[in-house]
Design an enzyme around this catalytic site. Structure first.
Site, short mmCIF file in Angstrom:
data_model
loop_
_atom_site.label_atom_id
_atom_site.label_comp_id
_atom_site.label_asym_id
_atom_site.label_seq_id
_atom_site.Cartn_x
_atom_site.Cartn_y
_atom_site.Cartn_z
N ARG A 29 -64.52 25.92 -19.89
CA ARG A 29 -65.42 24.79 -20.08
C ARG A 29 -64.57 23.56 -20.42
O ARG A 29 -63.57 23.67 -21.13
CB ARG A 29 -66.41 25.04 -21.23
CG ARG A 29 -67.54 25.99 -20.91
CD ARG A 29 -68.55 25.38 -19.92
NE ARG A 29 -69.70 26.24 -19.70
CZ ARG A 29 -69.81 27.11 -18.70
NH1 ARG A 29 -68.85 27.24 -17.80
NH2 ARG A 29 -70.90 27.84 -18.56
N HIS A 56 -65.99 22.69 -10.39
CA HIS A 56 -66.71 23.79 -11.06
C HIS A 56 -67.23 24.80 -10.04
O HIS A 56 -68.42 25.11 -9.98
CB HIS A 56 -67.85 23.24 -11.93
CG HIS A 56 -68.27 24.20 -13.01
ND1 HIS A 56 -68.73 23.80 -14.25
CD2 HIS A 56 -68.30 25.57 -13.04
CE1 HIS A 56 -69.02 24.86 -14.98
NE2 HIS A 56 -68.78 25.95 -14.27
#
Ligand code: NAP
Ligand code: GLV
Length: 309
Positions: free
Chosen positions: A224, A272
């Site tokens: 993250r 991502h």
């Protein structure tokens, strides 16, 4: 009793139809004004608008549509008494392992550098390294970190790992906790971060951590964005602590235009996509958990709300 799917992207209709196909008797709605608020007993969410789960007075649980649940636990309007579940899926694990293998191989044979040479019409042969000499360290040895370790070990990379708790017999050295961190880092030519985002891990990829890596290490963050102190990464690249970084996750996604990472020659970016939940593979476990939630049977892949993962 029904499910509402709340997502921040265009994939909601696909999730609704695949969940619905699992059991046509369970109503599944896409989040919106027409959803009968009182009928909803489970929310299936991915980066949902904060506060949206509080609109459903009879909610019994929240199911994340990915592995990480930081965005659920950070919602200040979430009912803290509700169980939270997450995705554990073989494709999510193997896709991540294949992505990391691709990056590590590309680093080994300096493919990003040759890509830049081509853009500059430069013929510039370089000496190269071998798999057996490139030490890869994995931070986070959960569902995904272990899958990465298995694939890299099979390929022949010397491995080590770091987690919160010890791991019995993983087949490679594992360090744990704050006490084991510096020794772990000192043996990582490539550092792969696969930690969940929690209060204990936020900002962990910082200047001090980079200074414990061998000079010129590669850092890969696929966990993250907020695990990384972005300014410290740029300093570590300039100082030569790190030779390059591969980033798949960011504080702000999409990465804003004008962010210094876009133009930095040694920061490589993917949007991502390292490993994305496959709704066809994952829908079954969500419906199984929904039925468990409705009947009081044990839930699978329930998040420990105290630990935050
Ligand atoms: P997981 O199974 O929950 O494993 C988490 C691992 O991190 C465990 O080994 C845990 O240690 C370790 N850990 C947690 N807190 C720690 C701490 N404070 N210090 C040291 N180690 C700590 O998670 P997962 O399913 O592997 O997923 C990991 C993360 O990957 C997700 O949370 C998500 O953010 C990210 N992700 C990214 C993508 C992408 O496409 N980029 C895709 C999927 C997931 P213990 O084993 O000791 O508990
Ligand atoms: C993706 O980032 C996930 O958490 O599944």
């Amino acid at each position: 009793m029904a499910i509402v799917v709340i997502r921040n992207d265009e994939k909601t209709p696909q999730w609704v139809s695949l969940l619905q196909a699992q059991d046509p008797e369970i109503p599944v709605y896409a989040y919106g004004p027409a959803v009968p608020r009182k009928a909803i007993t489970m929310a299936a969410v991915w980066k949902h608008p904060q506060g949206s789960t509080a609109e459903f007075p009879n909610l019994k649980g929240i199911h994340g549509l990915g592995a990480g649940v930081d965005f659920i636990l950070e919602d200040p309007d979430r009912d803290p008494a509700l169980p939270v579940m997450r995705v554990v899926d073989p494709y999510l694990a193997s896709d991540m392992a294949e992505y990391i293998l691709a990056l590590v191989m590309s680093h080994l044979r300096q493919l990003p550098e040759y890509g830049r040479d081509k853009a500059n019409s430069a013929w510039h042969p370089r000496p190269y390294n071998r798999i057996a000499n490139l030490r890869v360290g994995i931070m986070g040895l959960g569902q995904l970190g272990m899958a990465v370790a298995r694939l890299l070990a099979k390929t022949g990379f010397p491995l080590s790992g770091w987690a919160r708790t010890p791991k019995p017999d993983p087949g490679f050295p594992v360090f744990h906790g704050a006490a084991g961190q510096a020794e772990f880092l000192s043996g990582c030519d490539v550092l792969v971060c696969l930690l969940p985002l929690t209060p204990a891990t936020r900002g962990i990829l910082d200047r001090k951590l980079f200074s414990n890596l061998p000079a010129g290490a590669l850092m890969i963050n696929v966990a993250r964005g907020p695990l990384l102190e972005e300014a410290d990464l740029l300093l570590a690249l300039d100082a030569g602590n790190l030779s390059a970084a591969w980033l798949d996750v960011f504080h702000e996604e999409p990465l804003p235009a004008g962010h210094p990472f876009w133009k930095h020659p040694r920061v490589n970016i993917t949007p991502h996509i390292a490993s994305v939940s496959d709704p066809a593979s994952v829908a079954g476990q969500i419906i199984t958990n929904y039925k468990a939630l409705m009947t009081g049977a044990p839930l699978r892949h329930q998040v420990d709300l105290q630990r935050g993962y």
